[in-house]
Design a protein around this motif. Structure first.
Motif, PDB file in Angstrom:
ATOM      1  N   MET A 115      -0.694   5.377  11.352  1.00 27.92           N
ATOM      2  CA  MET A 115      -0.881   6.182  10.147  1.00 27.92           C
ATOM      3  C   MET A 115       0.061   7.380  10.019  1.00 27.92           C
ATOM      4  O   MET A 115       0.323   7.836   8.903  1.00 27.92           O
ATOM      5  CB  MET A 115      -2.315   6.729  10.121  1.00 27.92           C
ATOM      6  N   THR A 116       0.513   7.918  11.137  1.00 26.45           N
ATOM      7  CA  THR A 116       1.135   9.257  11.077  1.00 26.45           C
ATOM      8  C   THR A 116       2.535   9.272  10.476  1.00 26.45           C
ATOM      9  O   THR A 116       3.085  10.347  10.254  1.00 26.45           O
ATOM     10  CB  THR A 116       1.206   9.900  12.486  1.00 26.45           C
ATOM     11  N   HIS A 117       3.115   8.101  10.234  1.00 31.35           N
ATOM     12  CA  HIS A 117       4.481   8.064   9.701  1.00 31.35           C
ATOM     13  C   HIS A 117       4.515   8.272   8.191  1.00 31.35           C
ATOM     14  O   HIS A 117       5.586   8.416   7.618  1.00 31.35           O
ATOM     15  CB  HIS A 117       5.150   6.731  10.062  1.00 31.35           C
ATOM     16  N   ARG A 118       3.361   8.264   7.530  1.00 33.10           N
ATOM     17  CA  ARG A 118       3.320   8.436   6.082  1.00 33.10           C
ATOM     18  C   ARG A 118       2.987   9.892   5.745  1.00 33.10           C
ATOM     19  O   ARG A 118       2.360  10.590   6.533  1.00 33.10           O
ATOM     20  CB  ARG A 118       2.269   7.496   5.463  1.00 33.10           C
ATOM     21  N   SER A 119       3.370  10.321   4.538  1.00 35.53           N
ATOM     22  CA  SER A 119       3.084  11.685   4.110  1.00 35.53           C
ATOM     23  C   SER A 119       1.578  11.846   3.886  1.00 35.53           C
ATOM     24  O   SER A 119       0.845  10.869   3.743  1.00 35.53           O
ATOM     25  CB  SER A 119       3.824  11.999   2.814  1.00 35.53           C
ATOM     26  N   SER A 121       0.049  12.899   1.262  1.00 33.97           N
ATOM     27  CA  SER A 121      -0.397  12.391  -0.041  1.00 33.97           C
ATOM     28  C   SER A 121      -0.454  10.868  -0.035  1.00 33.97           C
ATOM     29  O   SER A 121      -1.377  10.266  -0.587  1.00 33.97           O
ATOM     30  CB  SER A 121       0.505  12.901  -1.170  1.00 33.97           C
ATOM     31  N   GLU A 122       0.513  10.230   0.613  1.00 35.49           N
ATOM     32  CA  GLU A 122       0.467   8.766   0.708  1.00 35.49           C
ATOM     33  C   GLU A 122      -0.754   8.321   1.503  1.00 35.49           C
ATOM     34  O   GLU A 122      -1.462   7.385   1.121  1.00 35.49           O
ATOM     35  CB  GLU A 122       1.729   8.235   1.415  1.00 35.49           C
ATOM     36  N   THR A 123      -1.005   9.010   2.605  1.00 33.78           N
ATOM     37  CA  THR A 123      -2.145   8.660   3.453  1.00 33.78           C
ATOM     38  C   THR A 123      -3.456   8.839   2.691  1.00 33.78           C
ATOM     39  O   THR A 123      -4.359   8.002   2.768  1.00 33.78           O
ATOM     40  CB  THR A 123      -2.129   9.527   4.729  1.00 33.78           C
ATOM     41  N   THR A 124      -3.541   9.939   1.943  1.00 37.68           N
ATOM     42  CA  THR A 124      -4.751  10.181   1.147  1.00 37.68           C
ATOM     43  C   THR A 124      -4.954   9.064   0.134  1.00 37.68           C
ATOM     44  O   THR A 124      -6.069   8.568  -0.047  1.00 37.68           O
ATOM     45  CB  THR A 124      -4.646  11.538   0.424  1.00 37.68           C
ATOM     46  N   ASP A 125      -3.870   8.674  -0.528  1.00 37.32           N
ATOM     47  CA  ASP A 125      -3.970   7.583  -1.507  1.00 37.32           C
ATOM     48  C   ASP A 125      -4.472   6.299  -0.851  1.00 37.32           C
ATOM     49  O   ASP A 125      -5.323   5.599  -1.406  1.00 37.32           O
ATOM     50  CB  ASP A 125      -2.586   7.298  -2.118  1.00 37.32           C
ATOM     51  N   ILE A 126      -3.921   5.990   0.311  1.00 36.74           N
ATOM     52  CA  ILE A 126      -4.292   4.741   0.980  1.00 36.74           C
ATOM     53  C   ILE A 126      -5.758   4.783   1.412  1.00 36.74           C
ATOM     54  O   ILE A 126      -6.521   3.852   1.166  1.00 36.74           O
ATOM     55  CB  ILE A 126      -3.366   4.463   2.191  1.00 36.74           C
ATOM     56  N   ILE A 127      -6.160   5.887   2.036  1.00 40.14           N
ATOM     57  CA  ILE A 127      -7.547   5.983   2.515  1.00 40.14           C
ATOM     58  C   ILE A 127      -8.521   6.000   1.331  1.00 40.14           C
ATOM     59  O   ILE A 127      -9.569   5.358   1.362  1.00 40.14           O
ATOM     60  CB  ILE A 127      -7.737   7.227   3.406  1.00 40.14           C
ATOM     61  N   ALA A 128      -8.139   6.727   0.281  1.00 38.96           N
ATOM     62  CA  ALA A 128      -9.045   6.848  -0.869  1.00 38.96           C
ATOM     63  C   ALA A 128      -9.200   5.529  -1.615  1.00 38.96           C
ATOM     64  O   ALA A 128     -10.112   5.386  -2.441  1.00 38.96           O
ATOM     65  CB  ALA A 128      -8.552   7.926  -1.812  1.00 38.96           C
ATOM     66  N   GLY A 139     -10.952  12.518  -8.929  1.00 36.57           N
ATOM     67  CA  GLY A 139     -10.631  13.538  -7.938  1.00 36.57           C
ATOM     68  C   GLY A 139     -11.618  13.694  -6.798  1.00 36.57           C
ATOM     69  O   GLY A 139     -11.509  14.635  -6.008  1.00 36.57           O
ATOM     70  N   VAL A 140     -12.597  12.800  -6.720  1.00 39.85           N
ATOM     71  CA  VAL A 140     -13.584  12.924  -5.645  1.00 39.85           C
ATOM     72  C   VAL A 140     -13.113  12.104  -4.443  1.00 39.85           C
ATOM     73  O   VAL A 140     -13.301  10.900  -4.398  1.00 39.85           O
ATOM     74  CB  VAL A 140     -14.979  12.446  -6.097  1.00 39.85           C
ATOM     75  N   THR A 141     -12.495  12.763  -3.479  1.00 39.31           N
ATOM     76  CA  THR A 141     -12.039  12.080  -2.264  1.00 39.31           C
ATOM     77  C   THR A 141     -13.161  12.109  -1.221  1.00 39.31           C
ATOM     78  O   THR A 141     -14.180  12.774  -1.401  1.00 39.31           O
ATOM     79  CB  THR A 141     -10.806  12.784  -1.683  1.00 39.31           C
ATOM     80  N   LEU A 142     -12.928  11.412  -0.113  1.00 35.91           N
ATOM     81  CA  LEU A 142     -13.937  11.415   0.956  1.00 35.91           C
ATOM     82  C   LEU A 142     -14.211  12.826   1.477  1.00 35.91           C
ATOM     83  O   LEU A 142     -15.380  13.209   1.650  1.00 35.91           O
ATOM     84  CB  LEU A 142     -13.507  10.477   2.093  1.00 35.91           C
TER      85      LEU A 142
END
Lengths: 386, 386
Positions: A115-119, A121-128, A139-142
């Motif tokens: 996971m750590t190679h992505r920014s 914001s990218e990581t947030t998008d993927i997880i969300a 706008g309601v993230t985990l």
């Protein structure tokens, strides 16, 4: 039906693994687990890979097939198990089913994420992407769900903000003794309470980090286990359950239905209850979740988990129910697909007496792995072989 | 151990489904399958979703949790099953394990994929992510492997190019009678042989299309099945096996090790052999694959499958082993995660006498679902209940 045993475990260094890709991490844990279990690669019948999202993080799918090739396990059957952040727990359930059904006499489960190679914001998008599209688009993230839930919990049950911080203090303290943990350092309460706000009232140190890592477990029928070793654990209870995908549809925001239902299922299967559990690994992606799982699993009454933390009941060396002796997701790190497997690794090591400086006295252990914001939860109960 | 039964099946319209997203398609097949099986949503214990890549195609993961919510099946346990293009077959194996292990008394399996909204280059990128990175980066896509293999087969076994075309003719002809097929039209040999070259010697009509769609099956113990219906099928054999991820490492490009090994496993479990199979669904993503599976599963000697096709042995109404009576991937379409489930739907309907104009006389059916270019294969044998 014969019991399903676990005869080996491994985990890689968790943290930022700059040189490795997901397939490297999966292979590293696999090979170590084969060695730990004393099993030849040729003897593996099934290989389950818990991984949420290598396609999005690295543009590579089919990582389970690549892994089988990389460790030379052909023609072992393989499948990727995805249950979002509970993919590891789902992997335990799948591996248990493969052995209990008679389909496999030796099942290797490997969970991992890179996971750590992505920014951020990218990581947030993927997880969300695991949440309901309407929630994320508004706008309601985990983390924001965690903040809302924590605020509600603290006000409703008159709990001090410090009690949440003490979950982080405890888990960081435990992580110091875990050589594979991402953070092997203590953090004091003041630092936690003064760290930057992420989702009020939760602050930076109430959240687990982004992590690369992998973990593995070896499953087989108990009769096969006894050919390999005297020291093994058995999976005596395992169950999974869902709650609403849309979080605001839940009646009580402090009750995670998936935790309650999967816990009841696992207790029923094992014939045990919360009073029998000696050590627990809970899914502390956010500190508030440790409270909700303690209550959902019957370790505390609703609204009272914080008092047990305040009283030290969950401390490793002095508590009646040592919780997250591994350091938890909070300190050990949270490589999504690996986390549920790593919970199982800790419980296995505690039960067979291989936990080193983290060792507690335990015959029964439990792990609880939460997918999304409780969308699906898997609870597993293991016992030391007798 | 009690046998595992299938008591219901459904599939959505396959094709370009412009108005629906993956969760809509999964829900549509789920609800129809519940109705077909006469099972209440509340009675579903486990729900497995075969889906390769909703995260890449639609930016939404956690579709299994969304589906459970959408059809109101909470607290049913759910997990996504990914085995690339064999995710559906892997779902059959997972659903079988869930029932055979005693973990579930009612398991709904739903496979689906939504693909047609993306451009051809995007779709190619996503699908090619299942291959070894070195292969794809050097330009070797799945269709090119098919072309290389077909050229080798035709030259080595002195088979006429027309024999491959006749696979497409047959499967298109069968698809005319399948109201859910993407293409319900016949295609003549001349059209096939004069269609544009994609990967020499294979042409456009040697390839399956890009498809949206979903399919579902309901699994339970045989004793539970008998409470619901007299007409059911049992899964008497199921196994999966891998071959090398890197295709050029295989000794013989016309032998798919995963087909051979999974077939042997399924035959052994069922106590049956290729001579007992009355109807088969094979993974004809490329026409050449139908030959390789016929040979790998023992329906023909190596290098001789083409003669059976030439002689009409695989024709629906006159052959000794009707093959791809559903129309196959070639005509029915290939929504990745759905295809293996849809193979099971066709075999189930043939065994319980619900195949309408496609009906053949069958007590034993087999389906073979191929992941990637044979990286992992699942073979399932079903029998009509007696």
């Amino acid at each position: 039906m014969e019991r399903v045993a676990i005869i080996g475990a491994s985990m890689t260094q968790f943290g930022q693994r700059e040189e490795e890709w997901i397939t490297d991490l999966l292979a590293e844990a696999s090979i170590e687990c084969l060695e730990d279990a004393g099993v030849d690669t040729d003897d593996v019948d099934h290989l389950y890979v818990s991984n949420m999202t290598s396609g999005e993080f690295e543009g590579q799918t089919g990582v389970m097939n690549a892994l089988v090739h990389d460790i030379g396990a052909m023609p072992a059957y393989t499948q990727r198990v995805d249950q979002t952040s509970a993919s590891g727990g789902a992997g335990i359930f799948a591996a248990w089913q493969s052995v209990a059904s008679g389909a496999s006499d030796m099942t290797l489960l490997v969970g991992g994420e890179k996971m750590t190679h992505r920014s951020t914001s990218e990581t947030t998008d993927i997880i969300a992407s695991v949440t309901h599209p309407v929630e994320y688009k508004t706008g309601v993230t985990l983390p924001s769900f965690a903040g809302l839930t924590a605020r509600h919990y603290l006000e409703r049950f008159d709990a001090p903000r410090e009690s949440l911080g003490k979950v982080a203090v405890k888990n960081h303290k435990n992580g110091v003794d875990n050589p594979h943990a991402q953070f092997q350092k203590e953090v004091d309460l003041e630092t936690i309470l003064e760290s930057p706000i992420v989702a009020d009232p939760l602050r930076l140190y109430d959240f687990c980090p982004i992590t690369d890592g992998s973990a593995a477990l070896m499953f087989c029928p108990e009769s096969v286990a006894q050919e390999h070793t005297d020291e093994y654990a058995v999976v005596s209870g395992v169950d999974g359950a869902t709650d609403t995908q849309v979080v605001h549809e839940r009646e009580d925001p402090t009750v995670m239905g998936g935790v309650v239902e999967s816990g009841e299922g696992a207790y029923e299967m094992s014939g045990l209850g919360p009073e029998d559990v000696d050590v627990a690994e809970l899914h502390d992606m956010f500190t508030i979740l440790e409270f909700l799982q303690m209550e959902g699993l019957g370790f505390a009454e609703q609204g009272e988990a914080w008092t047990l933390v305040e009283e030290g009941d969950t401390e490793r060396d002095t508590g009646s129910l040592p919780t997250n002796t591994s350091g938890g997701l909070k300190s050990k790190g949270h490589p999504l697909g690996a986390s549920g497997v790593a919970q199982g690794v800790e419980i296995y090591e505690q039960l067979v007496g291989e936990a080193g400086p983290r060792q507690v006295d335990a015959d029964v252990g439990l792990c609880c792995n939460v997918g999304g914001f409780g969308n699906c939860v898997i609870t597993t109960i293991m016992e030391a072989a007798k």
